[in-house]
Scaffold this motif. Structure first.
Motif, mmCIF file in Angstrom:
data_model
loop_
_atom_site.group_PDB
_atom_site.id
_atom_site.type_symbol
_atom_site.label_atom_id
_atom_site.label_comp_id
_atom_site.label_asym_id
_atom_site.label_seq_id
_atom_site.Cartn_x
_atom_site.Cartn_y
_atom_site.Cartn_z
ATOM 1 N N GLY A 127 -105.630 44.519 6.108
ATOM 2 C CA GLY A 127 -106.713 45.055 5.287
ATOM 3 C C GLY A 127 -107.295 43.999 4.367
ATOM 4 N N GLY A 128 -106.420 43.171 3.801
ATOM 5 C CA GLY A 128 -106.903 42.086 2.958
ATOM 6 C C GLY A 128 -107.717 41.069 3.733
ATOM 7 N N LEU A 129 -107.276 40.750 4.939
ATOM 8 C CA LEU A 129 -108.049 39.833 5.784
ATOM 9 C C LEU A 129 -109.395 40.434 6.169
ATOM 10 N N ASN A 130 -109.430 41.739 6.383
ATOM 11 C CA ASN A 130 -110.691 42.406 6.695
ATOM 12 C C ASN A 130 -111.655 42.282 5.508
ATOM 13 N N TRP A 131 -111.135 42.471 4.290
ATOM 14 C CA TRP A 131 -111.985 42.332 3.103
ATOM 15 C C TRP A 131 -112.446 40.877 2.926
ATOM 16 N N LEU A 132 -111.588 39.931 3.273
ATOM 17 C CA LEU A 132 -111.992 38.530 3.219
ATOM 18 C C LEU A 132 -113.157 38.268 4.168
ATOM 19 N N MET A 133 -113.074 38.826 5.367
ATOM 20 C CA MET A 133 -114.150 38.648 6.341
ATOM 21 C C MET A 133 -115.435 39.335 5.882
ATOM 22 N N ILE A 134 -115.302 40.498 5.238
ATOM 23 C CA ILE A 134 -116.492 41.184 4.731
ATOM 24 C C ILE A 134 -117.155 40.347 3.645
ATOM 25 N N GLY A 135 -116.347 39.804 2.736
ATOM 26 C CA GLY A 135 -116.906 39.026 1.635
ATOM 27 C C GLY A 135 -117.464 37.683 2.063
ATOM 28 N N ALA A 136 -116.775 37.001 2.955
ATOM 29 C CA ALA A 136 -117.190 35.651 3.326
ATOM 30 C C ALA A 136 -118.207 35.626 4.463
ATOM 31 N N LEU A 137 -118.015 36.477 5.447
ATOM 32 C CA LEU A 137 -118.845 36.421 6.649
ATOM 33 C C LEU A 137 -119.749 37.633 6.839
ATOM 34 N N GLN A 138 -119.635 38.617 5.972
ATOM 35 C CA GLN A 138 -120.375 39.872 6.079
ATOM 36 C C GLN A 138 -120.133 40.537 7.434
ATOM 37 N N TYR A 139 -118.875 40.483 7.866
ATOM 38 C CA TYR A 139 -118.495 41.104 9.136
ATOM 39 C C TYR A 139 -117.278 41.990 8.895
ATOM 40 N N ASP A 140 -117.403 43.252 9.230
ATOM 41 C CA ASP A 140 -116.305 44.205 9.103
ATOM 42 C C ASP A 140 -115.570 44.260 10.442
ATOM 43 N N PHE A 141 -114.373 43.696 10.470
ATOM 44 C CA PHE A 141 -113.608 43.585 11.706
ATOM 45 C C PHE A 141 -113.245 44.967 12.262
ATOM 46 N N ILE A 142 -112.818 45.886 11.406
ATOM 47 C CA ILE A 142 -112.425 47.227 11.856
ATOM 48 C C ILE A 142 -113.631 47.958 12.443
#
Length: 83
Positions: free
Chosen positions: A13-28
């Motif tokens: 979940g933390g990695l997903n939030w990192l991707m949302i913040g840095a890359l604007q991509y929601d992995f889930i």
């Protein structure tokens, strides 16, 4: 074992939030299509519950999180040591 799963899901979940913040991509949401998909929402809820569990366990154990509950084995006494 439950704590290990909770820790892994919380890290994901933390990695997903990192991707949302840095890359604007929601992995889930990328896996299941949209954020509104029932499976995406279920994963978000599971991650949230596991995160809350990890927080509560860490607070009540005074800042220590034990993922594995290994017990120390007592040394086996030989007959010579008993005398």
């Amino acid at each position: 074992m439950f704590r290990l799963f909770a820790f892994i899901f919380t890290c994901l979940g933390g990695l997903n939030w990192l991707m949302i913040g840095a890359l604007q991509y929601d992995f889930i949401a990328g896996i299941f299509g949209t954020q509104a998909n029932i499976f995406s929402r279920l994963i978000y809820v599971v991650i949230g519950v596991f995160s809350l569990y990890i927080l509560i366990v860490t607070v009540f154990s005074k800042g220590r999180l034990k993922l594995f509950g290994y017990k120390k084995k007592k040394p086996v006494k030989t007959q010579e040591e008993e005398y």
